[in-house]
Design an enzyme around this catalytic site. Structure first.
Site, PDB file in Angstrom:
ATOM      1  N   GLY A  73      13.657  26.729 -11.999  1.00 13.53           N
ATOM      2  CA  GLY A  73      13.973  25.313 -11.789  1.00 13.53           C
ATOM      3  C   GLY A  73      13.006  24.669 -10.795  1.00 13.53           C
ATOM      4  CE  LYS A 125      14.505  10.390 -10.404  1.00 11.94           C
ATOM      5  NZ  LYS A 125      13.340  10.939  -9.686  1.00 11.94           N
ATOM      6  N   GLY A 179       6.917   5.606   4.587  1.00  5.86           N
ATOM      7  CA  GLY A 179       6.168   5.806   3.349  1.00  5.86           C
ATOM      8  C   GLY A 179       6.843   5.101   2.190  1.00  5.86           C
ATOM      9  N   GLY A 208       3.907  11.756   1.199  1.00  5.02           N
ATOM     10  CA  GLY A 208       3.093  12.532   0.276  1.00  5.02           C
ATOM     11  C   GLY A 208       3.439  14.005   0.315  1.00  5.02           C
ATOM     12  CG  ASP A 236       3.146  19.417  -7.673  1.00  5.73           C
ATOM     13  OD1 ASP A 236       2.953  18.914  -8.795  1.00  5.73           O
ATOM     14  OD2 ASP A 236       4.128  19.139  -6.962  1.00  5.73           O
ATOM     15  CB  ALA A 249       8.005  17.748 -13.419  1.00 10.41           C
ATOM     16  CG  HIS A 254      16.013  -7.952 -32.753  1.00 12.37           C
ATOM     17  ND1 HIS A 254      15.362  -8.475 -31.653  1.00 12.37           N
ATOM     18  CD2 HIS A 254      17.056  -8.775 -33.037  1.00 12.37           C
ATOM     19  CE1 HIS A 254      15.979  -9.587 -31.275  1.00 12.37           C
ATOM     20  NE2 HIS A 254      17.019  -9.795 -32.096  1.00 12.37           N
TER      21      HIS A 254
HETATM   22  P1  NAD Z   1       3.547   9.048  -2.315  1.00 11.54           P
HETATM   23  O1  NAD Z   1       2.128   9.461  -2.278  1.00 11.54           O
HETATM   24  O2  NAD Z   1       4.131   8.528  -3.570  1.00 11.54           O
HETATM   25  O3  NAD Z   1       3.819   7.946  -1.202  1.00 11.54           O
HETATM   26  C1  NAD Z   1       3.520   8.133   0.143  1.00 11.54           C
HETATM   27  C2  NAD Z   1       3.372   6.768   0.766  1.00 11.54           C
HETATM   28  O4  NAD Z   1       3.347   6.921   2.166  1.00 11.54           O
HETATM   29  C3  NAD Z   1       2.092   6.053   0.369  1.00 11.54           C
HETATM   30  O5  NAD Z   1       2.415   4.760  -0.040  1.00 11.54           O
HETATM   31  C4  NAD Z   1       1.258   6.089   1.655  1.00 11.54           C
HETATM   32  O6  NAD Z   1       0.415   4.972   1.765  1.00 11.54           O
HETATM   33  C5  NAD Z   1       2.343   6.084   2.702  1.00 11.54           C
HETATM   34  N1  NAD Z   1       1.984   6.679   3.988  1.00 11.54           N
HETATM   35  C6  NAD Z   1       1.244   7.780   4.225  1.00 11.54           C
HETATM   36  N2  NAD Z   1       1.199   8.054   5.540  1.00 11.54           N
HETATM   37  C7  NAD Z   1       1.948   7.110   6.158  1.00 11.54           C
HETATM   38  C8  NAD Z   1       2.317   6.845   7.501  1.00 11.54           C
HETATM   39  N3  NAD Z   1       1.913   7.651   8.498  1.00 11.54           N
HETATM   40  N4  NAD Z   1       3.089   5.774   7.770  1.00 11.54           N
HETATM   41  C9  NAD Z   1       3.524   4.952   6.770  1.00 11.54           C
HETATM   42  N5  NAD Z   1       3.216   5.166   5.481  1.00 11.54           N
HETATM   43  C10 NAD Z   1       2.447   6.224   5.169  1.00 11.54           C
HETATM   44  O7  NAD Z   1       4.348  10.316  -1.759  1.00 11.54           O
HETATM   45  P2  NAD Z   1       5.893  10.665  -1.770  1.00 11.54           P
HETATM   46  O8  NAD Z   1       6.732   9.466  -1.984  1.00 11.54           O
HETATM   47  O9  NAD Z   1       6.105  11.506  -0.558  1.00 11.54           O
HETATM   48  O10 NAD Z   1       6.004  11.574  -3.041  1.00 11.54           O
HETATM   49  C11 NAD Z   1       5.178  12.716  -3.140  1.00 11.54           C
HETATM   50  C12 NAD Z   1       4.796  12.985  -4.563  1.00 11.54           C
HETATM   51  O11 NAD Z   1       5.914  13.518  -5.242  1.00 11.54           O
HETATM   52  C13 NAD Z   1       4.394  11.745  -5.356  1.00 11.54           C
HETATM   53  O12 NAD Z   1       3.045  11.419  -5.201  1.00 11.54           O
HETATM   54  C14 NAD Z   1       4.697  12.192  -6.736  1.00 11.54           C
HETATM   55  O13 NAD Z   1       3.602  12.912  -7.223  1.00 11.54           O
HETATM   56  C15 NAD Z   1       5.877  13.113  -6.580  1.00 11.54           C
HETATM   57  N6  NAD Z   1       7.131  12.415  -6.919  1.00 11.54           N
HETATM   58  C16 NAD Z   1       7.262  11.894  -8.151  1.00 11.54           C
HETATM   59  C17 NAD Z   1       8.415  11.234  -8.495  1.00 11.54           C
HETATM   60  C18 NAD Z   1       8.549  10.679  -9.883  1.00 11.54           C
HETATM   61  O14 NAD Z   1       7.811  11.104 -10.753  1.00 11.54           O
HETATM   62  N7  NAD Z   1       9.434   9.732 -10.089  1.00 11.54           N
HETATM   63  C19 NAD Z   1       9.429  11.075  -7.579  1.00 11.54           C
HETATM   64  C20 NAD Z   1       9.265  11.613  -6.315  1.00 11.54           C
HETATM   65  C21 NAD Z   1       8.099  12.296  -6.004  1.00 11.54           C
END
Ligand code: NAD
Length: 474
Positions: free
Chosen positions: A42, A54, A183, A274, A315, A323, A447
């Site tokens: 998982g 979700k 973030g 991130g 990743d 995913a 539709h």
């Molecule tokens: P993200 O990269 O989506 O967003 C991180 C944000 O934090 C960015 O906008 C960045 O500019 C900001 N940031 C960075 N450092 C900062 C700071 N010191 N102060 C304020 N803002 C700052 O990362 P995430 O939300 O942590 O998610 C990680 C990853 O997990 C995503 O990139 C994605 O690949 C994956 N994810 C995907 C989904 C989905 O598919 N729906 C959902 C959750 C996570």
């Protein structure tokens, strides 16, 4: 995929990349060992990522709709939230899905080892099992699918449960009065939405000038507007300079040109800035695997590392950290191992942010086209002209298609609105099939549905959209 292979392979990491690889390998006749510390396959996605978030976003949407229902003549009493029951429902979802994967593993005769793997050499792994015992096992090929973990900002490290990463936030210990989200990306906006819907006052701090920096601005705007109503604050161009545990809360100080309030106390803080690849695998230095400067394992288009017997996917090999990218890479790696002529060369990988409205895109984005100085025609269909969107009382959405002006091929699709995450798959298919704008416009869509907005945006390109009147120039 007619050929089968009798190789003996190991997959390290049981997330959507790892289990997809392991299952295909078993389907192709290989002897497969899948190694992961959890009870069942998982990975982060099912245990503490995509799936639990979700489930909670579904609940958030219900709560939001219960407020909006007033406009439709239906008034509900203020919802009572039984947090323990909500948590156990979410846990039940995880258990059902991970348990199902456990059953699928057994049915395929995948040898599932609960434990952690370390490399002894290019083909041997030492597995420390959950009971503490160790076992050294040798394989013909090894697939690394170890995923990623939340990135840590050293100045935002405090040893208190009030400071959370996505895992902590998904645990849903309580409904805090106030939450600071650091973030404004995928995780910050998705989980921020969950807490806001449950009644928390949410403030999002984003260091860049806009939310979801990777996405086109016109797709983010309707979401930003809605979040402005849901959240207490959205602070752009702002960073959190320091956090201090004051016992009853976390005092955060802000830095940035537009900052009005320099500091504020919050009940909890979610850091979502991130993710980092899990490439620090014990013993990896005993192999020829190379790790790049950003921590990603280097692979070719068959997902083979610099060590011929080791492959890596998901990743841990690079962005986007999604995913569905991992699963497809996993399947490609296994096919390559089986000797099939394959390469991971997608024309479009969809991205979906499961907020309300959802934001989804695939293929070329306008931002990317501008950066690359690439000429594209953009045809947009506003959902205010969609019958289905009006029946849902959600006219703020928008669907757009990016089209190559010479060939009229669809290069990219962007959607913001309810259900955008489901509909984007049509865009991916259009791009992968090299569809022309006319192919999309001439495809009969049911539709009344939101999917018609994809068809009509292609009609907009030709100036012939049924539900949009464009006066002819005289
Ligand atoms: P993200 O990269 O989506 O967003 C991180 C944000 O934090 C960015 O906008 C960045 O500019 C900001 N940031 C960075 N450092 C900062 C700071 N010191 N102060 C304020 N803002 C700052 O990362 P995430 O939300 O942590 O998610 C990680 C990853 O997990 C995503 O990139 C994605 O690949 C994956 N994810 C995907 C989904 C989905 O598919 N729906 C959902 C959750 C996570």
């Amino acid at each position: 995929m007619p050929e089968t292979s009798n190789l003996n392979i190991a997959v390290v990491g049981g997330g959507p990349g790892g289990y997809a690889a392991a299952f295909l390998a078993a389907d192709l006749g290989m002897t497969v060992t899948l190694i992961d510390p959890e009870l069942n396959p998982g990975g982060v996605c099912l245990y503490r990522g995509c799936i639990p978030s979700k489930a909670l976003l579904h609940v958030a949407k219900l709560l939001e709709e219960s407020h909006q229902a007033k406009d439709w003549g239906i008034e509900f009493a203020t919802p009572k939230i039984d947090l323990a029951r909500l948590r156990s429902w979410k846990e039940g979802v995880i258990k059902k899905l991970t348990g199902g994967l456990g059953v699928l593993s057994k049915q395929r005769k995948v040898h599932y080892l609960q434990g952690r793997a370390a490399f002894e050499n290019s083909t041997t792994l030492r597995v420390t099992k959950s009971d503490g015992s160790e076992e050294a096992l040798s394989f013909d090929r090894i697939v690394i699918a170890t995923g990623s973990r939340p990135a840590i900002v050293p100045t935002l490290k405090l040893d208190t449960p009030r400071m959370m990463d996505s895992t902590g936030a998904l645990n849903l210990e309580d409904i805090p009065g106030s939450l600071l989200v650091v973030g404004g990306g995928y995780i910050g906006l998705e989980l921020g939405s969950v807490y806001a819907a449950l009644g928390t006052r949410v403030t999002v701090v984003e260091m860049l000038p806009g939310l979801l920096p990777g996405a086109d601005r016109d797709l983010v705007l309707p979401l930003h507007k809605r979040l402005e109503k849901m959240f207490e604050g959205i602070l752009l161009n702002t960073t959190v300079a320091s956090v201090k545990d004051e016992g009853t809360g976390i005092r955060a100080t802000f830095e940035g040109a537009n900052v009005k309030e320099r500091e504020k106390v919050f009940d909890r803080v979610l850091v979502s800035v991130g993710r980092k690849p899990n490439s620090e695998i014990a013993g990896l230095d005993k192999t020829r695997v190379q790790v790049g400067p950003r921590g990603f394992i280097q692979v070719n288009k068959q997902l083979q590392t610099d060590d011929p017997s080791i492959y890596a996917i998901g990743d841990v090999v690079g962005e986007p950290m999604l995913a569905h990218k991992a699963s497809h890479e996993g399947r490609t790696a296994v096919e390559a191992i089986a000797g099939h002529k394959v390469a991971f060369e997608p024309n479009a990988i969809p991205a979906v942010v499961f907020t309300d409205p959802e934001v989804a895109w695939c293929g070329l984005t306008e931002t990317q086209a501008q950066k690359e100085n690439r000429e594209v025609k953009v045809a947009k269909f506003p959902w205010a002209a969609s019958g289905r969107a009006i029946t849902l009382d959600r006219p703020e959405g928008m669907t757009k298609v990016l089209i190559d002006p010479q060939s009229e091929r669809v290069l990219g699709v962007g959607i913001v609105g309810v259900g955008a995450g489901e509909m984007i798959a049509e865009g991916v298919l259009a791009i992968e099939m090299s569809a022309l704008a006319s192919d999309v416009a001439l495809t009969i869509h049911p539709h009344p549905t939101l999917s018609e907005t994809v068809m009509e945006s292609a009609e907009v390109f030709f100036g012939t959209s049924t539900h949009i009147y464009r006066p002819k120039r005289s």
